[in-house]
Design an enzyme around this catalytic site. Structure first.
Site: not given
Ligand code: EPU
Length: 419
Positions: A22-23, A115, A120, A306
């Site tokens: 998915k991701n 969320c 987030r 995850d």
């Molecule tokens: N963060 C910030 N600022 C940002 C972006 C992120 O502070 O601009 C922080 C977040 O709050 C978190 C950390 O950085 O504490 C990591 O977040 P990340 O941005 O890596 O998460 P994401 O890219 O939004 C993806 C997956 C998530 C998974 C996370 C971490 C997708 C669609 N989603 O989210 O997947 O938990 O990476 O590995 O790829 C899931 O599939 O259930 C899911 C939540």
């Protein structure tokens, strides 16, 4: 709303095929907006999050066709504004900003709201776009990102909790069409980032270093159509490994990439299971008594956030005291109170869960709060007495393709009750 009834006490045996990630699929589908030409993506899982992404692409003007696991997208003419009604359904919608900005030099997307797994923000995404010369404005709940032209530059995408996965994806998708060289330091190294970079390179991009903390992107004038197969879903695979650990005699996963699951395999091995990799398969069997362990979630290649909830389900009935520390989303423990209602003994101390294994748990009506928490409740139900009724199943359908049918194929007894 549909619910899932898990009849506990049925052991699992046999094999199961893992779906496309998915991701990976979500940003790859967004990346098809970078070209006017046709892109063909295989192994796209049939999930509600994917449907939302396809709806967004259609709204933006792309022609989208889907035939079983293959999605064809042609975005000949596009608009640059994605509305709240579609975007609000899925946080990953933000990853259309990068391709829209790269191709059209502007994007307006509704800001993702809160969320249940924690705050987030997208500040790091915006910081990356700014480094490329873009500006942004927040108005009426939308973020508008715009640039006269995009210029390659060096940036760090490290936040308090480490690198950002979708932030790295987003900046990479904008930078492929920027003028000059972009260097992303503290980039996310998740396999899904590598998969996206491989797809972009097939489209004509020049990206090196994906999978390491330093990604270098040489901007090109335009991208062309490409065909790609999405990698296997390592989190779905990990979830089925834990299902095998909780209730399995011998469970074999097909179409996996064992190299993406090293930290999960290591944790389950320490917890008393034997896991054998053979080509693109992984087989889990019990190896004597279950053992309690300590785990900390961290960015890839460390243990994934995850998979944290699923491990809670395993440790809930593992004799002794297991400890999990969640560093990525420190509040991602919505499943804990539901598991306690099933008899688990878990206490939370900030980002740390202390889990005292109990001998028995009993099924109860429980409420799914997010995707992985819901899957963990189903897993907990496999080895609990009686029936576990998991409500708000739409969370599971966001990220697991036919989890009930796949588990039943292994010998579980799960019913889906339509609302
Ligand atoms: N963060 C910030 N600022 C940002 C972006 C992120 O502070 O601009 C922080 C977040 O709050 C978190 C950390 O950085 O504490 C990591 O977040 P990340 O941005 O890596 O998460 P994401 O890219 O939004 C993806 C997956 C998530 C998974 C996370 C971490 C997708 C669609 N989603 O989210 O997947 O938990 O990476 O590995 O790829 C899931 O599939 O259930 C899911 C939540």
């Amino acid at each position: 709303m549909d619910k899932i009834l898990v009849h506990g006490g049925h052991s699992l045996n046999g094999n199961v095929k893992i779906s496309g990630s998915k991701n990976s699929a979500l940003p790859i589908l967004a990346a098809t907006l970078l070209t006017k030409e046709q892109c063909v993506i295989h192994h796209v899982p049939d999930l509600s999050d994917i449907h939302y992404m396809l709806q967004i692409l259609s709204h933006l003007g792309a022609h989208v066709e889907r035939a079983s696991g293959t999605v064809t997208v042609q975005a000949e003419k596009i608009i640059t504004e994605a509305p709240y009604e579609i975007v609000r359904k899925m946080r990953a919608s933000v990853c259309v900003i990068g391709p829209l900005l790269g191709r059209e030099k502007e994007a307006t997307v509704s800001l993702p709201g809160g969320c249940v797994i924690g705050d987030r923000p997208i500040d790091l995404h915006l910081k990356g776009f700014e480094s490329l010369g873009a500006m942004h404005r927040i108005e009426g709940g939308n973020v508008k990102v715009f640039a006269g032209e995009l210029k390659g530059s060096s940036m760090s995408l490290r936040g308090k909790q480490g690198p950002t996965v979708l932030g790295t994806d987003n900046v990479m998708m904008a930078a492929v069409l920027a003028e000059g060289t972009t260097v992303i330091d503290s980039a996310a190294a998740e396999p899904e980032v590598v998969d996206l970079a491989n797809f972009l390179n097939k489209m004509g991009a020049k990206i090196e270093g994906a999978g390491t903390r330093r990604i270098v992107i040489e901007g090109v004038k335009e991208l062309h159509g490409a065909e790609h197969s999405v990698i296997p879903d390592r989190i779905e695979a990990g979830t089925f490994l834990v299902a095998g650990a909780i209730a399995g005699k011998e469970v074999k996963l097909r179409r996996v990439d064992p190299s993406h699951l090293t930290s999960v395999i290591d944790a389950l091995t320490r917890a008393g299971f034997t896991i054998k990799a053979d080509g693109d398969t992984l087989t889990i069997t019990p190896n004597g008594a279950r053992k309690p362990i300590e785990l900390t979630t961290n960015p890839y290649p460390d243990f994934p956030t995850d998979m944290q909830a699923q491990m809670c389900a395993l440790f809930a009935k593992t004799p002794g005291i297991s400890v999990i520390t969640e560093t990525i989303f420190p509040q991602r423990y919505m499943h804990v109170s539901e598991m306690k209602r099933m008899g688990a003994d878990i206490s939370l101390n900030g980002p740390t869960a202390i889990i005292k294994g109990v001998e028995r748990m009993s099924g109860a009506p429980v409420m799914a709060s997010d995707l992985r928490a819901s899957a963990a409740l189903v897993l907990a139900g496999l080895d609990s007495d009686g029936i576990t009724e998991v409500n708000r199943v739409y969370h599971i359908d966001r990220g697991y393709e036919m989890i009930d049918e796949k588990l039943n194929g292994l010998g579980a007894h799960i019913e889906r009750v339509k609302a």
